[in-house]
Design a protein around this motif. Structure first.
Motif, PDB file in Angstrom:
ATOM      1  N   UNK A   6       0.812  -1.219   0.000  1.00  0.00           N
ATOM      2  CA  UNK A   6       0.000   0.000   0.000  1.00  0.00           C
ATOM      3  C   UNK A   6       0.847   1.272   0.000  1.00  0.00           C
ATOM      4  N   UNK A   7       2.118   1.170   0.374  1.00  0.00           N
ATOM      5  CA  UNK A   7       2.997   2.337   0.363  1.00  0.00           C
ATOM      6  C   UNK A   7       3.818   2.451  -0.922  1.00  0.00           C
ATOM      7  N   UNK A   8       3.550   1.589  -1.885  1.00  0.00           N
ATOM      8  CA  UNK A   8       4.353   1.571  -3.104  1.00  0.00           C
ATOM      9  C   UNK A   8       4.387   2.935  -3.797  1.00  0.00           C
ATOM     10  N   UNK A   9       3.248   3.540  -4.006  1.00  0.00           N
ATOM     11  CA  UNK A   9       3.209   4.824  -4.726  1.00  0.00           C
ATOM     12  C   UNK A   9       3.955   5.915  -3.961  1.00  0.00           C
ATOM     13  N   UNK A  10       3.803   5.924  -2.637  1.00  0.00           N
ATOM     14  CA  UNK A  10       4.537   6.910  -1.827  1.00  0.00           C
ATOM     15  C   UNK A  10       6.040   6.657  -1.904  1.00  0.00           C
ATOM     16  N   UNK A  11       6.435   5.395  -1.881  1.00  0.00           N
ATOM     17  CA  UNK A  11       7.856   5.057  -1.953  1.00  0.00           C
ATOM     18  C   UNK A  11       8.439   5.454  -3.303  1.00  0.00           C
ATOM     19  N   UNK A  12       7.675   5.272  -4.346  1.00  0.00           N
ATOM     20  CA  UNK A  12       8.140   5.625  -5.684  1.00  0.00           C
ATOM     21  C   UNK A  12       8.404   7.130  -5.766  1.00  0.00           C
ATOM     22  N   UNK A  13       7.537   7.908  -5.169  1.00  0.00           N
ATOM     23  CA  UNK A  13       7.751   9.356  -5.112  1.00  0.00           C
ATOM     24  C   UNK A  13       8.946   9.681  -4.217  1.00  0.00           C
ATOM     25  N   UNK A  14       9.057   8.990  -3.095  1.00  0.00           N
ATOM     26  CA  UNK A  14      10.133   9.263  -2.137  1.00  0.00           C
ATOM     27  C   UNK A  14      11.519   9.055  -2.748  1.00  0.00           C
ATOM     28  N   UNK A  15      11.648   8.075  -3.628  1.00  0.00           N
ATOM     29  CA  UNK A  15      12.952   7.835  -4.261  1.00  0.00           C
ATOM     30  C   UNK A  15      13.078   8.600  -5.577  1.00  0.00           C
ATOM     31  N   UNK A  27      11.579  -4.626  -7.151  1.00  0.00           N
ATOM     32  CA  UNK A  27      12.674  -4.317  -6.230  1.00  0.00           C
ATOM     33  C   UNK A  27      12.244  -3.275  -5.200  1.00  0.00           C
ATOM     34  N   UNK A  28      11.554  -2.248  -5.651  1.00  0.00           N
ATOM     35  CA  UNK A  28      11.071  -1.215  -4.736  1.00  0.00           C
ATOM     36  C   UNK A  28      10.070  -1.799  -3.753  1.00  0.00           C
ATOM     37  N   UNK A  29       9.158  -2.614  -4.234  1.00  0.00           N
ATOM     38  CA  UNK A  29       8.176  -3.259  -3.364  1.00  0.00           C
ATOM     39  C   UNK A  29       8.860  -4.165  -2.343  1.00  0.00           C
ATOM     40  N   UNK A  30       9.882  -4.883  -2.782  1.00  0.00           N
ATOM     41  CA  UNK A  30      10.639  -5.756  -1.871  1.00  0.00           C
ATOM     42  C   UNK A  30      11.315  -4.949  -0.757  1.00  0.00           C
ATOM     43  N   UNK A  31      11.790  -3.753  -1.084  1.00  0.00           N
ATOM     44  CA  UNK A  31      12.396  -2.899  -0.056  1.00  0.00           C
ATOM     45  C   UNK A  31      11.365  -2.473   0.983  1.00  0.00           C
ATOM     46  N   UNK A  32      10.160  -2.194   0.549  1.00  0.00           N
ATOM     47  CA  UNK A  32       9.104  -1.829   1.495  1.00  0.00           C
ATOM     48  C   UNK A  32       8.817  -2.998   2.431  1.00  0.00           C
ATOM     49  N   UNK A  71      17.839   2.288  -1.623  1.00  0.00           N
ATOM     50  CA  UNK A  71      17.498   2.337  -3.047  1.00  0.00           C
ATOM     51  C   UNK A  71      18.693   2.808  -3.860  1.00  0.00           C
ATOM     52  N   UNK A  72      19.076   2.042  -4.838  1.00  0.00           N
ATOM     53  CA  UNK A  72      20.131   2.439  -5.769  1.00  0.00           C
ATOM     54  C   UNK A  72      21.527   2.107  -5.273  1.00  0.00           C
ATOM     55  N   UNK A  73      22.443   2.019  -6.209  1.00  0.00           N
ATOM     56  CA  UNK A  73      23.823   1.667  -5.893  1.00  0.00           C
ATOM     57  C   UNK A  73      24.686   2.877  -5.572  1.00  0.00           C
ATOM     58  N   UNK A  74      24.454   3.974  -6.217  1.00  0.00           N
ATOM     59  CA  UNK A  74      25.284   5.161  -6.041  1.00  0.00           C
ATOM     60  C   UNK A  74      24.503   6.265  -5.345  1.00  0.00           C
TER      61      UNK A  74
END
Length: 106
Positions: A6-15, A27-32, A71-74
């Motif tokens: 349920x936080x996927x859309x917020x997380x996508x904006x956050x990153x 991958x983003x969903x797995x981090x949540x 999120x992300x390598x660099x």
């Protein structure tokens, strides 16, 4: 992708992501989910579980900080977000309303 948190859309904006890629979405969903699991291991089980209930704003913020830190390598801000996540998680763990079995309801 099915089964988005349920936080996927917020997380996508956050990153600050504008990608349209199923594998990156997963991958983003797995981090949540990992953030929720980390909070659960830390004793914040009921407030961090995957459910249809609304997370408290502090739990939501903790999850988003975890995602931003990982999120992300660099990611030049990864360490800063990781420390902010740890600080918030520590504060939540000291509050009886966020422990498993507490009287606080979201």
């Amino acid at each position: 992708m099915s089964g988005k948190d349920k936080l996927f859309d917020k997380a996508k904006v956050a990153v600050r992501s504008t990608f349209d890629d199923e594998e990156l979405d997963m991958e983003l969903n797995d981090l949540i989910i990992a953030a929720r699991d980390d909070l659960r291991v830390f004793g914040l089980v009921e407030k961090a579980k995957l459910s249809d209930t609304v997370d408290s704003s502090l739990i939501t913020q903790a999850i988003l900080l975890y995602v931003k830190a990982n999120w992300g390598y660099d990611n030049p801000d990864a360490q800063r977000f990781g420390e902010l996540y740890k600080q918030l998680k520590d504060k939540l763990s000291f509050s009886t309303q966020y422990f498993t079995g507490g009287d606080y309801e979201i």
